[in-house]
Design a protein around this motif. Sequence first.
Motif, PDB file in Angstrom:
ATOM      1  N   HIS A  56       0.808  -1.232  -0.004  1.00 52.11           N
ATOM      2  CA  HIS A  56       0.192   0.028  -0.008  1.00 52.11           C
ATOM      3  C   HIS A  56       0.818   1.269  -0.057  1.00 52.11           C
ATOM      4  CE1 HIS A  56      -3.488   2.514   0.763  1.00 52.11           C
ATOM      5  NE2 HIS A  56      -2.891   3.290   1.705  1.00 52.11           N
ATOM      6  N   LEU A  57       0.673   2.168  -1.010  1.00 51.75           N
ATOM      7  CA  LEU A  57       1.557   3.411  -1.062  1.00 51.75           C
ATOM      8  C   LEU A  57       0.445   4.578  -0.424  1.00 51.75           C
ATOM      9  CD1 LEU A  57       2.486   3.056  -4.762  1.00 51.75           C
ATOM     10  CD2 LEU A  57       4.178   2.704  -2.733  1.00 51.75           C
ATOM     11  N   ASN A  58       1.110   5.151   0.660  1.00 48.04           N
ATOM     12  CA  ASN A  58       0.690   6.416   1.280  1.00 48.04           C
ATOM     13  C   ASN A  58       1.387   7.444   0.761  1.00 48.04           C
ATOM     14  OD1 ASN A  58      -0.399   8.407   2.955  1.00 48.04           O
ATOM     15  ND2 ASN A  58      -0.354   7.087   4.847  1.00 48.04           N
ATOM     16  N   PRO A  59       0.854   8.442   0.204  1.00 42.50           N
ATOM     17  CA  PRO A  59       1.616   9.682  -0.030  1.00 42.50           C
ATOM     18  C   PRO A  59       2.316  10.321   1.185  1.00 42.50           C
ATOM     19  CG  PRO A  59      -0.349   9.669  -1.591  1.00 42.50           C
ATOM     20  CD  PRO A  59      -0.384   8.578  -0.614  1.00 42.50           C
ATOM     21  N   SER A  60       1.664  10.515   2.255  1.00 43.03           N
ATOM     22  CA  SER A  60       2.264  11.200   3.355  1.00 43.03           C
ATOM     23  C   SER A  60       2.609  10.145   4.121  1.00 43.03           C
ATOM     24  CB  SER A  60       1.027  11.732   3.960  1.00 43.03           C
ATOM     25  OG  SER A  60       0.583  12.992   3.164  1.00 43.03           O
ATOM     26  N   GLY A  61       2.603   8.956   4.166  1.00 42.85           N
ATOM     27  CA  GLY A  61       3.338   7.941   5.044  1.00 42.85           C
ATOM     28  C   GLY A  61       4.690   7.700   4.845  1.00 42.85           C
ATOM     29  N   PRO A  62       5.400   6.910   5.518  1.00 44.10           N
ATOM     30  CA  PRO A  62       6.793   6.304   5.575  1.00 44.10           C
ATOM     31  C   PRO A  62       6.901   5.719   4.228  1.00 44.10           C
ATOM     32  CG  PRO A  62       5.869   5.260   7.353  1.00 44.10           C
ATOM     33  CD  PRO A  62       4.903   6.185   6.737  1.00 44.10           C
ATOM     34  N   GLU A  63       8.084   5.881   3.538  1.00 42.24           N
ATOM     35  CA  GLU A  63       8.292   5.111   2.480  1.00 42.24           C
ATOM     36  C   GLU A  63       9.930   4.867   2.261  1.00 42.24           C
ATOM     37  OE1 GLU A  63       7.959   2.656  -0.214  1.00 42.24           O
ATOM     38  OE2 GLU A  63       6.124   3.817   0.280  1.00 42.24           O
ATOM     39  N   GLU A  64      10.174   3.612   1.648  1.00 38.95           N
ATOM     40  CA  GLU A  64      11.678   3.367   1.493  1.00 38.95           C
ATOM     41  C   GLU A  64      12.479   4.373   0.852  1.00 38.95           C
ATOM     42  OE1 GLU A  64      11.581  -0.507  -0.484  1.00 38.95           O
ATOM     43  OE2 GLU A  64      10.705  -1.587   1.333  1.00 38.95           O
ATOM     44  N   CYS A  65      13.987   4.197   1.354  1.00 36.69           N
ATOM     45  CA  CYS A  65      14.766   5.339   0.748  1.00 36.69           C
ATOM     46  C   CYS A  65      15.213   4.948  -0.565  1.00 36.69           C
ATOM     47  CB  CYS A  65      15.771   5.808   1.840  1.00 36.69           C
ATOM     48  SG  CYS A  65      16.789   4.112   2.357  1.00 36.69           S
ATOM     49  N   ASN A  66      14.753   3.895  -1.451  1.00 39.44           N
ATOM     50  CA  ASN A  66      15.349   3.662  -2.691  1.00 39.44           C
ATOM     51  C   ASN A  66      15.491   4.636  -3.736  1.00 39.44           C
ATOM     52  OD1 ASN A  66      15.145   0.607  -2.415  1.00 39.44           O
ATOM     53  ND2 ASN A  66      12.876   1.199  -2.061  1.00 39.44           N
ATOM     54  N   VAL A  67      14.643   5.750  -3.653  1.00 39.13           N
ATOM     55  CA  VAL A  67      14.748   6.783  -4.665  1.00 39.13           C
ATOM     56  C   VAL A  67      15.944   7.462  -4.352  1.00 39.13           C
ATOM     57  CG1 VAL A  67      13.739   8.752  -5.715  1.00 39.13           C
ATOM     58  CG2 VAL A  67      12.202   6.975  -4.875  1.00 39.13           C
ATOM     59  N   LEU A  68      16.411   7.739  -3.315  1.00 37.13           N
ATOM     60  CA  LEU A  68      17.726   8.461  -3.049  1.00 37.13           C
ATOM     61  C   LEU A  68      18.729   7.581  -3.702  1.00 37.13           C
ATOM     62  CD1 LEU A  68      17.251   9.603   0.553  1.00 37.13           C
ATOM     63  CD2 LEU A  68      16.461  10.657  -1.381  1.00 37.13           C
ATOM     64  N   PHE A  69      18.802   6.294  -3.898  1.00 38.21           N
ATOM     65  CA  PHE A  69      19.858   5.652  -4.397  1.00 38.21           C
ATOM     66  C   PHE A  69      19.602   5.674  -5.864  1.00 38.21           C
ATOM     67  CE2 PHE A  69      20.320   3.827  -0.067  1.00 38.21           C
ATOM     68  CZ  PHE A  69      21.550   3.636   0.089  1.00 38.21           C
ATOM     69  N   GLU A  70      18.306   5.735  -6.376  1.00 38.61           N
ATOM     70  CA  GLU A  70      18.142   5.903  -7.683  1.00 38.61           C
ATOM     71  C   GLU A  70      18.505   7.147  -8.137  1.00 38.61           C
ATOM     72  OE1 GLU A  70      13.840   4.698  -7.721  1.00 38.61           O
ATOM     73  OE2 GLU A  70      14.352   2.719  -7.859  1.00 38.61           O
ATOM     74  N   HIS A  71      18.729   8.189  -7.474  1.00 39.17           N
ATOM     75  CA  HIS A  71      19.574   9.332  -8.163  1.00 39.17           C
ATOM     76  C   HIS A  71      20.715   9.281  -8.569  1.00 39.17           C
ATOM     77  CE1 HIS A  71      16.108  11.638  -5.603  1.00 39.17           C
ATOM     78  NE2 HIS A  71      15.692  11.563  -6.962  1.00 39.17           N
ATOM     79  N   ASP A  72      21.409   8.065  -8.103  1.00 40.12           N
ATOM     80  CA  ASP A  72      22.775   7.627  -8.527  1.00 40.12           C
ATOM     81  C   ASP A  72      22.630   6.400  -9.499  1.00 40.12           C
ATOM     82  OD1 ASP A  72      25.294   8.543  -8.267  1.00 40.12           O
ATOM     83  OD2 ASP A  72      25.912   7.005  -6.584  1.00 40.12           O
TER      84      ASP A  72
END
Length: 418
Positions: A189-205
């Motif tokens: 379940h994806l919650n726009p205001s909830g906690p999410e994994e930090c994958n995207v920060l690595f995906e910027h690399d």
Amino acid sequence: MIDSSLTFERPSRSVRYRLINWGGTNLNSLGLSLASLEEESLLRESQRIAQLKDFGDDSFRVPLQKLLESLNKEGNLNFVGQALLRKYLLNLLVNRLRIQENFKRYPEIAKVPIEKPLFVLGLPRSGTTFLHNLLSQDPSSRWLHLWELCNPLPSPDYNTRETDPRIGEAKKLVESFNSLVPQLSTVHHLNPSGPEECNVLFEHDLISILFELRANVPSYTEWLLNQDLVDSYRYYRRQLQLLAWKWPGKHWLLKAPIHLNYLLALITVFPDARIIHTYRDPLKVVPSLCSLSALFRGVYTDHLDLKAIGEQWLNWFAIITKRSMEMRQAIPNQQIYDLNYLDLVSDPIGKVRQIYDYLDYDFNPVFEENLKQYINTNPQHKHGVHRYSLDQFGLDASKVNKRFENYCLKFNISSETT
């Protein structure tokens, strides 16, 4: 015969999806590509969108090249898949350009402290999301919201955290993807205001094993799993400083499956990190993640190979588990807490209290009350029951147990019979 009640179903295409796919495929056959996955095209277009030129360290280009080569040769993408991945990669590159511009414009970001971050890690589907949500109830923690990951700039501000317009943008994005994958909310379940994994920060690399979740990119994943990623973790830390600049917390709460394979890099860049390592019966973990991967890949391709998905994730999980068990030896015992999935679900508040005591965080009455409220309002299977099986993906119990024999013995993992 596959059980018809299982969550994964081969994707049902809307008329709009099929028309776009048909039109784009015909244009591709005429040499008129509208969704190029070529490096120079992506770099030029992202620079045009951002109106910026500087990506920072060029080291990101190697993983980008590896990923694109794998997508183009192995991904078997349809036109919609190409278009969606091009859009996603462009967003990552635009974010990277804007992040670099902020690093240059505001050098004080480099002085933002990152002290005693708390990392949740373990094989995907091993209770990490449930634990992450529980720990996010601590008002002193700072965690990543989906909306700020999608669009990290300008740096999020604590004073506007509930009214930021990016929340609405993230809601539309989630609605759009849920329309493509109706079963997704049951599985993750994806919650726009909830906690999410930090994958995207690595995906910027351009670093993430989750590209394998979306598409068949085995050569990219094999390359990725053999990198040390210390430099990527340093870039990851700089992004955390950017996000904490105007919205600090007492400590960061972070979670992503990628950390399991890179414990040495993590502890090198975050020497005071605290780690919670979750464990679960691999007979549950492996088919659960295969089911999620099949749902995602079904958006991007018309040629799903469920047996290949089963073999790939069984192999990747076995490799990552073996390496993590070896790398753990370099981490002091007082910095890592082992948590069995069954113990977590049987006594979530008690386990969170033990974690905080062991790792030396403050378990306060407000946090405890928040935990009680969260558990009461978020019962297990609130968004539906995720049903999966090994035989869906050409696997059987003996094959999985053999690959995870040492893992189960070391951490005394019991079989889940239900």
